[in-house]
Each structure stands twice: as C-alpha cells, then as structure tokens.
Scaffold this motif. Structure first.
Motif, PDB file in Angstrom:
ATOM      1  N   VAL A   1      33.052  44.152  35.519  1.00 21.27           N
ATOM      2  CA  VAL A   1      32.281  43.502  36.580  1.00 21.27           C
ATOM      3  C   VAL A   1      33.022  42.256  37.056  1.00 21.27           C
ATOM      4  CG1 VAL A   1      30.097  42.359  37.133  1.00 21.27           C
ATOM      5  CG2 VAL A   1      30.101  44.409  35.698  1.00 21.27           C
ATOM      6  N   ILE A   2      33.505  41.448  36.125  1.00 23.09           N
ATOM      7  CA  ILE A   2      34.251  40.238  36.493  1.00 23.09           C
ATOM      8  C   ILE A   2      35.546  40.607  37.216  1.00 23.09           C
ATOM      9  CG2 ILE A   2      35.482  38.250  35.529  1.00 23.09           C
ATOM     10  CD1 ILE A   2      33.334  38.229  33.312  1.00 23.09           C
ATOM     11  N   ASP A   3      36.232  41.642  36.732  1.00 18.96           N
ATOM     12  CA  ASP A   3      37.468  42.079  37.395  1.00 18.96           C
ATOM     13  C   ASP A   3      37.202  42.472  38.848  1.00 18.96           C
ATOM     14  OD1 ASP A   3      38.849  41.680  35.033  1.00 18.96           O
ATOM     15  OD2 ASP A   3      38.784  43.798  34.436  1.00 18.96           O
ATOM     16  N   ASN A   4      36.125  43.195  39.100  1.00 19.26           N
ATOM     17  CA  ASN A   4      35.811  43.629  40.464  1.00 19.26           C
ATOM     18  C   ASN A   4      35.359  42.468  41.339  1.00 19.26           C
ATOM     19  OD1 ASN A   4      36.543  46.276  40.045  1.00 19.26           O
ATOM     20  ND2 ASN A   4      34.495  46.889  39.404  1.00 19.26           N
ATOM     21  N   LEU A   5      34.682  41.468  40.772  1.00 16.73           N
ATOM     22  CA  LEU A   5      34.334  40.273  41.552  1.00 16.73           C
ATOM     23  C   LEU A   5      35.603  39.533  41.994  1.00 16.73           C
ATOM     24  CD1 LEU A   5      31.251  38.736  39.728  1.00 16.73           C
ATOM     25  CD2 LEU A   5      31.355  39.542  42.081  1.00 16.73           C
ATOM     26  N   GLU A   6      36.542  39.405  41.075  1.00 15.91           N
ATOM     27  CA  GLU A   6      37.807  38.744  41.434  1.00 15.91           C
ATOM     28  C   GLU A   6      38.572  39.537  42.485  1.00 15.91           C
ATOM     29  OE1 GLU A   6      39.708  38.181  37.659  1.00 15.91           O
ATOM     30  OE2 GLU A   6      38.549  36.372  37.229  1.00 15.91           O
ATOM     31  N   LEU A   7      38.540  40.854  42.384  1.00 17.61           N
ATOM     32  CA  LEU A   7      39.200  41.703  43.380  1.00 17.61           C
ATOM     33  C   LEU A   7      38.538  41.537  44.752  1.00 17.61           C
ATOM     34  CD1 LEU A   7      41.392  43.878  43.740  1.00 17.61           C
ATOM     35  CD2 LEU A   7      39.638  45.586  43.269  1.00 17.61           C
ATOM     36  N   ALA A   8      37.196  41.474  44.780  1.00 22.86           N
ATOM     37  CA  ALA A   8      36.482  41.290  46.047  1.00 22.86           C
ATOM     38  C   ALA A   8      36.814  39.938  46.657  1.00 22.86           C
ATOM     39  CB  ALA A   8      34.983  41.420  45.829  1.00 22.86           C
ATOM     40  N   LEU A   9      36.893  38.898  45.825  1.00 19.68           N
ATOM     41  CA  LEU A   9      37.239  37.569  46.336  1.00 19.68           C
ATOM     42  C   LEU A   9      38.663  37.516  46.870  1.00 19.68           C
ATOM     43  CD1 LEU A   9      35.543  35.282  43.669  1.00 19.68           C
ATOM     44  CD2 LEU A   9      34.861  35.598  46.049  1.00 19.68           C
ATOM     45  N   SER A  10      39.577  38.234  46.252  1.00 18.77           N
ATOM     46  CA  SER A  10      40.966  38.218  46.733  1.00 18.77           C
ATOM     47  C   SER A  10      41.105  38.925  48.081  1.00 18.77           C
ATOM     48  CB  SER A  10      41.902  38.851  45.696  1.00 18.77           C
ATOM     49  OG  SER A  10      41.666  40.233  45.596  1.00 18.77           O
ATOM     50  N   HIS A  11      40.228  39.893  48.385  1.00 20.27           N
ATOM     51  CA  HIS A  11      40.280  40.601  49.666  1.00 20.27           C
ATOM     52  C   HIS A  11      39.390  39.957  50.734  1.00 20.27           C
ATOM     53  CE1 HIS A  11      41.901  43.861  47.119  1.00 20.27           C
ATOM     54  NE2 HIS A  11      42.621  44.117  48.211  1.00 20.27           N
ATOM     55  N   ALA A  12      38.679  38.918  50.418  1.00 19.97           N
ATOM     56  CA  ALA A  12      37.750  38.287  51.360  1.00 19.97           C
ATOM     57  C   ALA A  12      38.476  37.703  52.559  1.00 19.97           C
ATOM     58  CB  ALA A  12      36.935  37.207  50.665  1.00 19.97           C
TER      59      ALA A  12
END
Length: 194
Positions: free
Chosen positions: A99-110
């Motif tokens: 879950v944390i990994d996917n949150l960081e991935l979403a933030l990097s693509h924002a």
C-alpha cells in the motif's frame, strides 16, 4: 470367700527358673526433649515420628520443585507471548508495505498527469481495504440497511420520506470488523420515525 482368679497374685516361678522381665522395664524410656529419635535398635525400624518427618521433608521438596517448575513455565510463557506479539506486528506491517509502495508511486506520477492521481489513490484505497479484510476486518459502508448498534454509531438523525424508519441513510465514516472483532463502528445518519 475365695479370691477370683484374675485378682490373685501369680504363682512364684520354681527355683532355678529364669524370671520373666518386669513390664515396667520392658518399655522404652520416653525421649528427652530436643533429642533426635534414632531407629529402634532392637527392631531395626524407624519410629512412626521419623517416618512422618521423612514424608514431610519429601513433600516439602516436591512442593519446592513444583513451585520452581511453575515459575519457569510462567517465564517461558511470557517470552512466547512477546515473540507472538512481535511476529503478529511484523506480519501486519508487511501486509501494508505494498500500500505504501503504491502511494509513493502515485505521488511520483502526480506531476506528469494530475488527473491520474485520483485513479491511483482510489486503487491504493481499495488495496488497503483488501488488506484489512484479509486481516479479518471487512469494511461496512452500506446504506439502506437496518440500524445495528453493534456495527453502527449514530451521528445524526434525518427525516427522509423515501427511507424506512430506523435505516441507515448515509455513511459518514465506514466501519471495519465484525461485532466481536471490530476496529470501529460505522458513523451513520439514520432515518427517524415520523
């Protein structure tokens, strides 16, 4: 008047015969205070008091050993509980790492596509809800169901002509878990009776 046979004196032994031992000399002398009783030399056995003392010492020894075993068991059980709690914490934390990994991935693509972040956050939320369900805490956010005080917390009452009285009209905060194992109840508004 003749003397009854049991009250008369015994006949003296014939000349030269050995005299029987006197009864008062045949009895052992009572022990003196503070003296330890020794086994009866003539019979070669211990007195009943010695047997009781030995049994008491044996019982005390068994009691002390049992007490020590119980203390060791208590300490071993406490260590096992600590290991189990640490293991369970690690398992729960590991379940949330994706879950944390996917949150960081979403933030990097924002920065690249701001519209895509909403879709990414929604996917991460669904993933987190799935993790909670696998851990035994399913999500409850249903409307139109009857109010259940074991699963719902009323934060408001509204009049809604389209809803049955005492049913959930709106879920303000979802609940997680079942009645016996509940993280929190769902915060809801309920239709009131007219």
């Amino acid at each position: 008047m003749p003397v009854p046979p049991r009250d008369r004196e015994p006949d003296p032994p014939p000349e030269g015969a050995e005299k029987p031992p006197r009864e008062d000399l045949a009895k052992p002398a009572p022990p003196t205070e503070g003296a330890e009783r020794a086994p009866d030399a003539a019979a070669g056995t211990a007195t009943p008091e010695d047997a009781y003392a030995a049994a008491l010492r044996e019982a005390e020894d068994r009691w002390r050993r049992t007490l020590a075993d119980l203390d060791n068991l208590r300490k071993r059980h406490a260590k096992e509980l600590e290991r189990q709690a640490a293991s369970e914490s690690a398992r729960t934390a590991a379940a949330f790492l994706p879950v944390i990994d996917n949150l960081e991935l979403a933030l990097s693509h924002a920065a690249a596509d701001p519209g895509a972040i909403v879709e990414g956050v929604r996917a991460v939320r669904d993933q987190a809800v799935n993790v909670l369900e696998r851990l035994g805490y399913p999500r409850h956010a249903e409307t139109g169901v009857s109010f259940d005080p074991a699963q719902h917390e009323v934060v408001g009452v509204v009049q809604d002509p389209d809803a049955e009285p005492n049913t959930v009209v709106q879920v303000l905060r979802p609940g997680y878990g079942e009645a016996e194992r509940q993280l929190r109840p769902a915060a809801v508004t309920v239709a009131k009776r007219e």
